[in-house]
Motif scaffolding. Sequence first.
Motif, PDB file in Angstrom:
ATOM      1  N   GLY A  60       0.830  -1.200   0.000  1.00  0.00           N
ATOM      2  CA  GLY A  60       0.000   0.000   0.000  1.00  0.00           C
ATOM      3  C   GLY A  60       0.861   1.245   0.000  1.00  0.00           C
ATOM      4  N   SER A  61       0.423   2.270   0.721  1.00  0.00           N
ATOM      5  CA  SER A  61       1.186   3.516   0.811  1.00  0.00           C
ATOM      6  C   SER A  61       0.927   4.157   2.164  1.00  0.00           C
ATOM      7  N   PRO A  62       1.921   4.861   2.727  1.00  0.00           N
ATOM      8  CA  PRO A  62       1.714   5.518   4.019  1.00  0.00           C
ATOM      9  C   PRO A  62       0.551   6.506   3.991  1.00  0.00           C
ATOM     10  N   GLU A  63       0.352   7.170   2.825  1.00  0.00           N
ATOM     11  CA  GLU A  63      -0.724   8.156   2.737  1.00  0.00           C
ATOM     12  C   GLU A  63      -2.100   7.511   2.860  1.00  0.00           C
ATOM     13  N   LYS A  64      -2.270   6.367   2.216  1.00  0.00           N
ATOM     14  CA  LYS A  64      -3.573   5.695   2.220  1.00  0.00           C
ATOM     15  C   LYS A  64      -3.625   4.526   3.197  1.00  0.00           C
ATOM     16  N   GLY A  65      -2.469   4.194   3.787  1.00  0.00           N
ATOM     17  CA  GLY A  65      -2.412   3.114   4.762  1.00  0.00           C
ATOM     18  C   GLY A  65      -1.613   1.921   4.275  1.00  0.00           C
ATOM     19  N   CYS A  66      -0.695   1.439   5.111  1.00  0.00           N
ATOM     20  CA  CYS A  66       0.080   0.231   4.815  1.00  0.00           C
ATOM     21  C   CYS A  66      -0.628  -0.963   5.441  1.00  0.00           C
ATOM     22  N   THR A  67      -0.852  -1.991   4.648  1.00  0.00           N
ATOM     23  CA  THR A  67      -1.587  -3.174   5.096  1.00  0.00           C
ATOM     24  C   THR A  67      -0.638  -4.356   5.241  1.00  0.00           C
ATOM     25  N   ASP A  68      -0.754  -5.063   6.345  1.00  0.00           N
ATOM     26  CA  ASP A  68       0.083  -6.239   6.575  1.00  0.00           C
ATOM     27  C   ASP A  68      -0.254  -7.335   5.575  1.00  0.00           C
ATOM     28  N   VAL A  69       0.777  -7.931   4.975  1.00  0.00           N
ATOM     29  CA  VAL A  69       0.588  -9.065   4.070  1.00  0.00           C
ATOM     30  C   VAL A  69       0.236 -10.300   4.894  1.00  0.00           C
ATOM     31  N   ASN A  70      -0.842 -10.976   4.539  1.00  0.00           N
ATOM     32  CA  ASN A  70      -1.206 -12.227   5.208  1.00  0.00           C
ATOM     33  C   ASN A  70      -0.642 -13.388   4.396  1.00  0.00           C
ATOM     34  N   GLU A  71       0.601 -13.772   4.694  1.00  0.00           N
ATOM     35  CA  GLU A  71       1.236 -14.861   3.951  1.00  0.00           C
ATOM     36  C   GLU A  71       0.469 -16.172   4.095  1.00  0.00           C
ATOM     37  N   CYS A  72      -0.213 -16.351   5.217  1.00  0.00           N
ATOM     38  CA  CYS A  72      -0.923 -17.605   5.475  1.00  0.00           C
ATOM     39  C   CYS A  72      -2.068 -17.841   4.491  1.00  0.00           C
ATOM     40  N   ALA A  73      -2.528 -16.788   3.828  1.00  0.00           N
ATOM     41  CA  ALA A  73      -3.648 -16.918   2.899  1.00  0.00           C
ATOM     42  C   ALA A  73      -3.234 -17.559   1.580  1.00  0.00           C
ATOM     43  N   SER A  74      -1.934 -17.697   1.338  1.00  0.00           N
ATOM     44  CA  SER A  74      -1.434 -18.306   0.098  1.00  0.00           C
ATOM     45  C   SER A  74      -0.552 -19.498   0.439  1.00  0.00           C
ATOM     46  N   ALA A  75      -0.980 -20.691   0.016  1.00  0.00           N
ATOM     47  CA  ALA A  75      -0.205 -21.924   0.214  1.00  0.00           C
ATOM     48  C   ALA A  75       0.192 -22.125   1.670  1.00  0.00           C
ATOM     49  N   ASN A  76      -0.710 -21.759   2.588  1.00  0.00           N
ATOM     50  CA  ASN A  76      -0.475 -21.934   4.027  1.00  0.00           C
ATOM     51  C   ASN A  76       0.808 -21.248   4.479  1.00  0.00           C
ATOM     52  N   GLY A  77       1.170 -20.161   3.792  1.00  0.00           N
ATOM     53  CA  GLY A  77       2.343 -19.390   4.190  1.00  0.00           C
ATOM     54  C   GLY A  77       3.657 -20.119   4.020  1.00  0.00           C
ATOM     55  N   GLY A  78       3.654 -21.222   3.247  1.00  0.00           N
ATOM     56  CA  GLY A  78       4.866 -22.014   3.110  1.00  0.00           C
ATOM     57  C   GLY A  78       5.065 -22.992   4.251  1.00  0.00           C
ATOM     58  N   CYS A  79       4.153 -23.001   5.234  1.00  0.00           N
ATOM     59  CA  CYS A  79       4.221 -23.979   6.321  1.00  0.00           C
ATOM     60  C   CYS A  79       3.707 -25.322   5.806  1.00  0.00           C
ATOM     61  N   HIS A  80       4.134 -26.407   6.447  1.00  0.00           N
ATOM     62  CA  HIS A  80       3.663 -27.725   6.035  1.00  0.00           C
ATOM     63  C   HIS A  80       2.148 -27.810   6.174  1.00  0.00           C
ATOM     64  N   LYS A  81       1.524 -28.583   5.311  1.00  0.00           N
ATOM     65  CA  LYS A  81       0.059 -28.664   5.289  1.00  0.00           C
ATOM     66  C   LYS A  81      -0.531 -29.210   6.585  1.00  0.00           C
ATOM     67  N   LEU A  82       0.255 -29.950   7.370  1.00  0.00           N
ATOM     68  CA  LEU A  82      -0.244 -30.492   8.632  1.00  0.00           C
ATOM     69  C   LEU A  82      -0.003 -29.551   9.812  1.00  0.00           C
ATOM     70  N   ALA A  83       0.651 -28.433   9.559  1.00  0.00           N
ATOM     71  CA  ALA A  83       0.941 -27.464  10.621  1.00  0.00           C
ATOM     72  C   ALA A  83       0.133 -26.196  10.387  1.00  0.00           C
ATOM     73  N   SER A  84      -0.114 -25.477  11.452  1.00  0.00           N
ATOM     74  CA  SER A  84      -0.853 -24.227  11.331  1.00  0.00           C
ATOM     75  C   SER A  84       0.076 -23.109  10.863  1.00  0.00           C
ATOM     76  N   CYS A  85      -0.522 -22.062  10.330  1.00  0.00           N
ATOM     77  CA  CYS A  85       0.218 -20.859   9.941  1.00  0.00           C
ATOM     78  C   CYS A  85      -0.431 -19.685  10.652  1.00  0.00           C
ATOM     79  N   LYS A  86       0.351 -18.946  11.424  1.00  0.00           N
ATOM     80  CA  LYS A  86      -0.162 -17.789  12.155  1.00  0.00           C
ATOM     81  C   LYS A  86       0.450 -16.519  11.579  1.00  0.00           C
ATOM     82  N   ASN A  87      -0.398 -15.633  11.087  1.00  0.00           N
ATOM     83  CA  ASN A  87       0.094 -14.379  10.534  1.00  0.00           C
ATOM     84  C   ASN A  87       0.576 -13.466  11.656  1.00  0.00           C
ATOM     85  N   THR A  88       1.716 -12.810  11.443  1.00  0.00           N
ATOM     86  CA  THR A  88       2.263 -11.853  12.393  1.00  0.00           C
ATOM     87  C   THR A  88       2.592 -10.571  11.638  1.00  0.00           C
TER      88      THR A  88
END
Length: 212
Positions: A60-88
């Motif tokens: 995004g942009s500082p003027e309109k707001g920076c948004t945190d990327v939720n890596e967990c929403a794509s391919a479980n964030g690269g975590c194994h399919k049997l493990a959870s992914c927690k966005n930080t």
Amino acid sequence: MARTILSRWTVQSAAGIAVVTLLSMGFGSWNPAAHQAPAQSAAAAQGGAKDGLCQEGFYGSPEKGCTDVNECASANGGCHKLASCKNTPGSRVCGECPPDFAGTGYVGCFDVNECPNGDCSDRIPTDAETAAAPVVTTPDDMKVEATSEAGAPATFTVTSTDEKDGKRAAYCLPRSGSSFPVGTTVVSCWASNTRGKLGRAAFTVTVTRPAF
């Protein structure tokens, strides 16, 4: 010419979040610190803005707001399919493997019942702590002219390769083909490998108003 950015892998562990540790199965020690990012910066706490642009792991942009990327929403964030992914803020954390599985959410979960004498050590990547992150290649910063008051769409191609895994899927926010507002927007891209590492790169899309 496209530019290649060797991005450092980050896994951010906020206060109070337990860091995943490797189950003791006789296959050596695991250093969770190698899979953590530095502590959350003041810029991240203030919405990801730094030096006039959104910082790594935000779009995004500082003027309109920076948004945190939720890596967990794509391919479980690269975590194994049997493990959870927690966005930080600015990254993600992979959870533990289920009971009776050796390994970690970063490098894989292996059923001990399928390993000789329950020893899965030969299946755990031994270079997980030292492996490099994937290389994410983005286009150069882009400039497009607005097609309406709302801005303009922008399309682009981003690729990723890993020294061990070869070609890897790359993800970006905002996505290619999205409508970008007038002004400068940071596009944040990332990819993961089978060693639990995240590679990152970013570029900007600047939408200008037509000259009259």
